[in-house]
Design a protein around this motif. Structure first.
Motif, PDB file in Angstrom:
ATOM      1  N   THR A  15       4.536 -19.605 -10.597  1.00  0.00           N
ATOM      2  CA  THR A  15       4.358 -20.150 -11.849  1.00  0.00           C
ATOM      3  C   THR A  15       4.313 -21.265 -10.138  1.00  0.00           C
ATOM      4  O   THR A  15       4.197 -22.667 -11.077  1.00  0.00           O
ATOM      5  CB  THR A  15       5.900 -20.322 -11.780  1.00  0.00           C
ATOM      6  N   SER A  16       4.083 -20.723  -9.078  1.00  0.00           N
ATOM      7  CA  SER A  16       4.347 -22.631  -8.472  1.00  0.00           C
ATOM      8  C   SER A  16       2.927 -21.943  -7.294  1.00  0.00           C
ATOM      9  O   SER A  16       3.039 -20.860  -6.573  1.00  0.00           O
ATOM     10  CB  SER A  16       5.056 -22.850  -7.531  1.00  0.00           C
ATOM     11  N   SER A  17       2.125 -22.626  -6.743  1.00  0.00           N
ATOM     12  CA  SER A  17       1.475 -22.316  -5.460  1.00  0.00           C
ATOM     13  C   SER A  17       1.945 -21.593  -4.962  1.00  0.00           C
ATOM     14  O   SER A  17       3.144 -22.062  -3.736  1.00  0.00           O
ATOM     15  CB  SER A  17       0.832 -23.934  -5.253  1.00  0.00           C
ATOM     16  N   ILE A  18       1.841 -20.883  -3.371  1.00  0.00           N
ATOM     17  CA  ILE A  18       2.066 -20.596  -2.433  1.00  0.00           C
ATOM     18  C   ILE A  18       2.000 -21.804  -0.960  1.00  0.00           C
ATOM     19  O   ILE A  18       2.716 -21.690  -0.718  1.00  0.00           O
ATOM     20  CB  ILE A  18       1.052 -18.818  -1.608  1.00  0.00           C
ATOM     21  N   SER A  19       1.394 -22.643  -1.646  1.00  0.00           N
ATOM     22  CA  SER A  19       1.233 -23.350  -0.476  1.00  0.00           C
ATOM     23  C   SER A  19       1.710 -24.813  -0.131  1.00  0.00           C
ATOM     24  O   SER A  19       1.983 -25.262   0.805  1.00  0.00           O
ATOM     25  CB  SER A  19      -0.555 -24.310  -0.710  1.00  0.00           C
ATOM     26  N   PHE A  20       2.650 -24.168  -1.430  1.00  0.00           N
ATOM     27  CA  PHE A  20       3.385 -25.222  -1.321  1.00  0.00           C
ATOM     28  C   PHE A  20       4.870 -25.067  -0.910  1.00  0.00           C
ATOM     29  O   PHE A  20       5.404 -25.657   0.108  1.00  0.00           O
ATOM     30  CB  PHE A  20       3.980 -26.002  -3.242  1.00  0.00           C
ATOM     31  N   VAL A  21       4.975 -23.400  -0.956  1.00  0.00           N
ATOM     32  CA  VAL A  21       6.412 -23.473  -0.037  1.00  0.00           C
ATOM     33  C   VAL A  21       5.552 -22.667   1.138  1.00  0.00           C
ATOM     34  O   VAL A  21       7.145 -23.259   1.874  1.00  0.00           O
ATOM     35  CB  VAL A  21       5.724 -21.393  -0.830  1.00  0.00           C
ATOM     36  N   TYR A  22       4.470 -22.520   1.666  1.00  0.00           N
ATOM     37  CA  TYR A  22       4.786 -22.326   3.284  1.00  0.00           C
ATOM     38  C   TYR A  22       3.956 -23.557   3.732  1.00  0.00           C
ATOM     39  O   TYR A  22       4.228 -23.643   5.126  1.00  0.00           O
ATOM     40  CB  TYR A  22       2.984 -21.581   3.440  1.00  0.00           C
ATOM     41  N   SER A 215      -3.110 -14.230 -10.853  1.00  0.00           N
ATOM     42  CA  SER A 215      -4.269 -14.044  -9.806  1.00  0.00           C
ATOM     43  C   SER A 215      -4.503 -15.862  -9.555  1.00  0.00           C
ATOM     44  O   SER A 215      -4.900 -16.147 -10.523  1.00  0.00           O
ATOM     45  CB  SER A 215      -5.730 -13.380 -10.898  1.00  0.00           C
ATOM     46  N   ARG A 216      -3.470 -16.747  -9.253  1.00  0.00           N
ATOM     47  CA  ARG A 216      -4.068 -18.088  -8.628  1.00  0.00           C
ATOM     48  C   ARG A 216      -4.544 -18.587  -7.644  1.00  0.00           C
ATOM     49  O   ARG A 216      -4.928 -17.430  -6.725  1.00  0.00           O
ATOM     50  CB  ARG A 216      -2.468 -18.150  -8.634  1.00  0.00           C
ATOM     51  N   PRO A 217      -4.762 -19.339  -7.326  1.00  0.00           N
ATOM     52  CA  PRO A 217      -6.149 -20.143  -6.222  1.00  0.00           C
ATOM     53  C   PRO A 217      -5.226 -20.124  -5.384  1.00  0.00           C
ATOM     54  O   PRO A 217      -3.868 -20.102  -5.591  1.00  0.00           O
ATOM     55  CB  PRO A 217      -5.980 -21.525  -6.390  1.00  0.00           C
ATOM     56  N   GLY A 218      -5.905 -19.167  -4.044  1.00  0.00           N
ATOM     57  CA  GLY A 218      -5.363 -19.084  -2.849  1.00  0.00           C
ATOM     58  C   GLY A 218      -4.354 -17.943  -2.468  1.00  0.00           C
ATOM     59  O   GLY A 218      -3.400 -17.926  -1.380  1.00  0.00           O
ATOM     60  N   ASN A 219      -3.906 -17.328  -3.963  1.00  0.00           N
ATOM     61  CA  ASN A 219      -2.576 -16.059  -3.624  1.00  0.00           C
ATOM     62  C   ASN A 219      -3.561 -14.992  -2.651  1.00  0.00           C
ATOM     63  O   ASN A 219      -4.916 -14.642  -2.853  1.00  0.00           O
ATOM     64  CB  ASN A 219      -2.553 -15.415  -4.790  1.00  0.00           C
ATOM     65  N   ARG A 220      -3.128 -13.555  -1.707  1.00  0.00           N
ATOM     66  CA  ARG A 220      -3.546 -13.224  -1.586  1.00  0.00           C
ATOM     67  C   ARG A 220      -4.079 -12.128  -2.156  1.00  0.00           C
ATOM     68  O   ARG A 220      -3.591 -11.470  -3.348  1.00  0.00           O
ATOM     69  CB  ARG A 220      -2.029 -11.976  -0.489  1.00  0.00           C
ATOM     70  N   PRO A 221      -5.446 -11.530  -2.046  1.00  0.00           N
ATOM     71  CA  PRO A 221      -6.398 -10.464  -2.117  1.00  0.00           C
ATOM     72  C   PRO A 221      -5.066  -9.504  -2.582  1.00  0.00           C
ATOM     73  O   PRO A 221      -4.473  -8.772  -1.830  1.00  0.00           O
ATOM     74  CB  PRO A 221      -7.744  -9.955  -1.338  1.00  0.00           C
TER      75      PRO A 221
END
Length: 248
Positions: A15-22, A215-221
């Motif tokens: 629901t939210s980007s990994i980058s926001f969390v990290y 599969s969102r932008p910036g997600n881990r492969p």
């Protein structure tokens, strides 16, 4: 197959980007931890976390771990939190303490949660068609409610039926998903779980749930991603695809 009755959503990478969390939420903890502990050491929100942290660090008790010196105790907690965060440990005590610090940030509007632009419309569409929407994240229930109550789309809490964290079980164990389905009053096959983590999807499928890989932008492969039904937006979720996804 019949239409699913419930959609269970991960947060980070879904629901939210990994980058926001990290890049936003975790640095906020590191920057504000010392001051928060100093101002709130005697509060329930801090004191309830300490026995959990002690146990997770292999200590016999909170007192054995921290001792009697207040300043030394706070430094030990700061050091432990930093170590657990560096190792990305899914610690219940850590998550509860983080939730207390984030609460101050969200309520002061220093933090506003990121949300992909397709998330709110999709949730509203699912609910309008009679589908229940719930959240399952390694972040504490408290942190989840802060997140969805203070996000860029406003307060989405009224749209969400329930929140689950690691107190119901680890996200990579099938019994956790069975427990969630039971709490919702459903059979696992009536629930769709959406996450960006393959091991979580595998556990949910073992429990009998239907799954979709986010599969969102910036997600881990994800290795062997062809084994999963993959979506890049919630409005791509096609329930007819789940006939080949269920492994119950």
């Amino acid at each position: 197959m019949n239409r699913p009755q419930c959609i269970l959503l991960d947060i980070e990478g879904t629901t939210s980007s990994i980058s926001f969390v990290y890049d936003v939420m975790f640095p906020y903890i590191r920057e504000n931890l010392a001051g928060f502990l100093e101002q709130n050491w005697e509060s329930d929100s801090v004191q309830q976390c300490l026995p959990l942290l002690a146990a997770e660090l292999g200590q016999n008790s909170k007192q054995d771990w921290l001792g009697d010196s207040l300043s030394a105790s706070r430094r030990k907690v700061e050091h432990a939190v930093g170590q657990l965060m560096d190792r990305d440990v899914k610690s219940t005590g850590l998550k509860q303490l983080q939730g207390a610090i984030w609460k101050a940030g969200f309520e002061s509007r220093q933090l506003v949660a990121h949300l992909y632009d397709d998330v709110e419309p999709a949730i509203r569409n699912w609910i309008s068609s009679g589908i229940d929407v719930r959240i399952y994240s390694s972040g504490s229930v408290q942190a989840q409610k802060l997140f969805f109550g203070h996000c860029v789309a406003g307060n989405l809490l009224p749209l969400l039926s329930a929140h689950y964290d690691t107190t119901i079980g680890p996200k990579q164990q099938a019994d956790s998903y069975r427990a969630i389905a039971a709490d919702a009053g459903l059979h696992p096959v009536q629930v769709v779980f959406v996450s960006d983590v393959a091991e979580e999807l595998d556990a949910a499928r073992e429990a009998g749930m239907l799954t979709a890989l986010s599969s969102r932008p910036g997600n881990r492969p994800v290795a062997n991603q062809h084994e999963y039904y993959m979506i890049s937006r919630f409005d791509e979720l096609n329930f007819s695809r789940f006939r080949v996804d269920a492994r119950a």
